[in-house]
Design a protein around this motif. Structure first.
Motif, PDB file in Angstrom:
ATOM      1  N   HIS A   1      31.087  27.906  43.923  1.00  0.00           N
ATOM      2  CA  HIS A   1      32.063  27.174  43.375  1.00  0.00           C
ATOM      3  C   HIS A   1      33.569  27.717  43.745  1.00  0.00           C
ATOM      4  O   HIS A   1      33.671  28.868  44.087  1.00  0.00           O
ATOM      5  CB  HIS A   1      31.822  27.282  41.840  1.00  0.00           C
ATOM      6  N   PRO A   2      34.511  26.591  43.514  1.00  0.00           N
ATOM      7  CA  PRO A   2      35.841  27.368  43.960  1.00  0.00           C
ATOM      8  C   PRO A   2      36.557  28.335  43.015  1.00  0.00           C
ATOM      9  O   PRO A   2      37.222  28.994  43.254  1.00  0.00           O
ATOM     10  CB  PRO A   2      36.700  25.875  44.066  1.00  0.00           C
ATOM     11  N   TYR A   3      35.827  28.429  41.891  1.00  0.00           N
ATOM     12  CA  TYR A   3      36.287  29.232  40.826  1.00  0.00           C
ATOM     13  C   TYR A   3      35.295  30.433  40.380  1.00  0.00           C
ATOM     14  O   TYR A   3      35.259  30.805  39.442  1.00  0.00           O
ATOM     15  CB  TYR A   3      36.643  28.492  39.509  1.00  0.00           C
ATOM     16  N   GLU A   4      34.401  30.478  41.664  1.00  0.00           N
ATOM     17  CA  GLU A   4      33.243  31.649  41.123  1.00  0.00           C
ATOM     18  C   GLU A   4      34.120  32.799  41.073  1.00  0.00           C
ATOM     19  O   GLU A   4      33.598  33.763  40.136  1.00  0.00           O
ATOM     20  CB  GLU A   4      32.393  31.592  42.178  1.00  0.00           C
ATOM     21  N   ASN A   5      34.975  33.409  41.752  1.00  0.00           N
ATOM     22  CA  ASN A   5      35.833  34.617  41.371  1.00  0.00           C
ATOM     23  C   ASN A   5      36.357  34.804  40.088  1.00  0.00           C
ATOM     24  O   ASN A   5      36.189  35.804  39.436  1.00  0.00           O
ATOM     25  CB  ASN A   5      36.820  34.703  42.489  1.00  0.00           C
ATOM     26  N   TYR A   6      36.672  33.753  39.814  1.00  0.00           N
ATOM     27  CA  TYR A   6      37.547  33.582  38.443  1.00  0.00           C
ATOM     28  C   TYR A   6      36.193  33.749  37.156  1.00  0.00           C
ATOM     29  O   TYR A   6      36.364  34.589  36.310  1.00  0.00           O
ATOM     30  CB  TYR A   6      38.250  32.314  37.865  1.00  0.00           C
ATOM     31  N   GLN A   7      35.257  33.291  37.645  1.00  0.00           N
ATOM     32  CA  GLN A   7      34.129  33.463  36.541  1.00  0.00           C
ATOM     33  C   GLN A   7      33.571  35.040  36.656  1.00  0.00           C
ATOM     34  O   GLN A   7      33.355  35.501  35.478  1.00  0.00           O
ATOM     35  CB  GLN A   7      32.801  32.616  36.951  1.00  0.00           C
ATOM     36  N   HIS A   8      33.601  35.592  37.747  1.00  0.00           N
ATOM     37  CA  HIS A   8      33.317  36.920  37.628  1.00  0.00           C
ATOM     38  C   HIS A   8      34.072  37.856  36.770  1.00  0.00           C
ATOM     39  O   HIS A   8      33.719  38.752  36.324  1.00  0.00           O
ATOM     40  CB  HIS A   8      32.905  37.147  39.260  1.00  0.00           C
ATOM     41  N   ALA A   9      35.335  37.441  37.068  1.00  0.00           N
ATOM     42  CA  ALA A   9      36.415  38.295  36.541  1.00  0.00           C
ATOM     43  C   ALA A   9      36.425  38.048  35.005  1.00  0.00           C
ATOM     44  O   ALA A   9      36.669  39.109  34.335  1.00  0.00           O
ATOM     45  CB  ALA A   9      37.913  37.972  37.162  1.00  0.00           C
ATOM     46  N   GLN A  10      36.234  37.001  34.610  1.00  0.00           N
ATOM     47  CA  GLN A  10      36.175  36.747  33.194  1.00  0.00           C
ATOM     48  C   GLN A  10      34.935  37.413  32.908  1.00  0.00           C
ATOM     49  O   GLN A  10      34.944  38.130  31.653  1.00  0.00           O
ATOM     50  CB  GLN A  10      35.932  35.157  32.905  1.00  0.00           C
ATOM     51  N   LEU A  11      33.849  37.418  33.171  1.00  0.00           N
ATOM     52  CA  LEU A  11      32.574  38.029  32.744  1.00  0.00           C
ATOM     53  C   LEU A  11      32.837  39.613  32.725  1.00  0.00           C
ATOM     54  O   LEU A  11      32.489  40.272  31.917  1.00  0.00           O
ATOM     55  CB  LEU A  11      31.270  37.598  33.676  1.00  0.00           C
ATOM     56  N   GLY A  12      33.352  40.229  33.630  1.00  0.00           N
ATOM     57  CA  GLY A  12      33.947  41.661  33.999  1.00  0.00           C
ATOM     58  C   GLY A  12      34.650  41.971  32.826  1.00  0.00           C
ATOM     59  O   GLY A  12      34.390  42.915  32.302  1.00  0.00           O
ATOM     60  N   THR A  13      35.661  41.416  32.450  1.00  0.00           N
ATOM     61  CA  THR A  13      36.639  41.728  31.409  1.00  0.00           C
ATOM     62  C   THR A  13      36.052  41.510  30.168  1.00  0.00           C
ATOM     63  O   THR A  13      36.253  42.336  29.285  1.00  0.00           O
ATOM     64  CB  THR A  13      37.956  40.855  31.495  1.00  0.00           C
ATOM     65  N   LEU A  14      35.332  40.695  29.947  1.00  0.00           N
ATOM     66  CA  LEU A  14      34.352  40.386  28.581  1.00  0.00           C
ATOM     67  C   LEU A  14      33.648  41.517  28.461  1.00  0.00           C
ATOM     68  O   LEU A  14      33.547  42.230  27.324  1.00  0.00           O
ATOM     69  CB  LEU A  14      33.752  38.974  28.639  1.00  0.00           C
ATOM     70  N   LEU A  15      32.788  41.937  29.732  1.00  0.00           N
ATOM     71  CA  LEU A  15      31.813  43.330  29.497  1.00  0.00           C
ATOM     72  C   LEU A  15      32.687  44.542  29.010  1.00  0.00           C
ATOM     73  O   LEU A  15      32.327  45.293  28.346  1.00  0.00           O
ATOM     74  CB  LEU A  15      31.314  43.526  30.622  1.00  0.00           C
ATOM     75  N   VAL A  16      33.993  44.638  29.638  1.00  0.00           N
ATOM     76  CA  VAL A  16      34.729  45.894  29.504  1.00  0.00           C
ATOM     77  C   VAL A  16      35.320  45.789  28.041  1.00  0.00           C
ATOM     78  O   VAL A  16      35.144  46.654  27.297  1.00  0.00           O
ATOM     79  CB  VAL A  16      35.913  45.841  30.510  1.00  0.00           C
ATOM     80  N   ALA A  17      35.520  44.326  27.704  1.00  0.00           N
ATOM     81  CA  ALA A  17      36.070  44.374  26.165  1.00  0.00           C
ATOM     82  C   ALA A  17      34.963  44.758  25.225  1.00  0.00           C
ATOM     83  O   ALA A  17      35.401  45.510  24.415  1.00  0.00           O
ATOM     84  CB  ALA A  17      36.495  42.977  26.014  1.00  0.00           C
ATOM     85  N   VAL A  18      33.728  44.357  25.505  1.00  0.00           N
ATOM     86  CA  VAL A  18      32.726  44.747  24.392  1.00  0.00           C
ATOM     87  C   VAL A  18      32.257  46.258  24.456  1.00  0.00           C
ATOM     88  O   VAL A  18      32.217  47.018  23.623  1.00  0.00           O
ATOM     89  CB  VAL A  18      31.409  44.070  24.888  1.00  0.00           C
ATOM     90  N   ILE A  19      32.509  47.075  25.722  1.00  0.00           N
ATOM     91  CA  ILE A  19      32.444  48.308  25.859  1.00  0.00           C
ATOM     92  C   ILE A  19      33.422  49.111  25.169  1.00  0.00           C
ATOM     93  O   ILE A  19      33.293  50.083  24.278  1.00  0.00           O
ATOM     94  CB  ILE A  19      31.966  48.854  27.368  1.00  0.00           C
ATOM     95  N   LEU A  20      34.686  48.777  25.143  1.00  0.00           N
ATOM     96  CA  LEU A  20      35.871  49.086  24.674  1.00  0.00           C
ATOM     97  C   LEU A  20      35.668  49.381  23.092  1.00  0.00           C
ATOM     98  O   LEU A  20      36.010  50.019  22.434  1.00  0.00           O
ATOM     99  CB  LEU A  20      37.073  48.877  25.138  1.00  0.00           C
TER     100      LEU A  20
END
Length: 82
Positions: free
Chosen positions: A3-22
């Motif tokens: 997908h042309p926005y797959e990198n954004y999806q990975h970044a979104q999931l990564g930041t969401l995971l970091v937010a949950v950990i924090l």
């Protein structure tokens, strides 16, 4: 094909995971309020990545909604912290 926005999806999931950990760390380290501030900033970044995904999908209304959510979280968190 990717997908042309797959990198954004990975970044979104990564930041969401970091937010949950924090958030979990912030619950146990209440004396360190900067962890909670950082969590809200990372959560706002997650909303920003969601807005960029909507922009790539050419969904202007949803882009504006997600962008406003990110800006409101940044604004009110900064006001409440400082």
């Amino acid at each position: 094909m990717r997908h042309p926005y797959e990198n954004y999806q990975h970044a979104q999931l990564g930041t969401l995971l970091v937010a949950v950990i924090l958030a979990i760390i912030g619950l146990f380290q209440l004396q360190n309020q900067w962890i909670i501030l950082l969590m809200f900033y990372v959560l706002a970044a997650s909303f920003l990545f969601e807005a960029l995904i909507e922009l790539k999908k050419q969904q202007k209304a949803f882009f504006i909604i997600q962008l406003l959510r990110a800006l409101l979280i940044l604004l009110f968190t900064t006001i409440l912290y400082f």
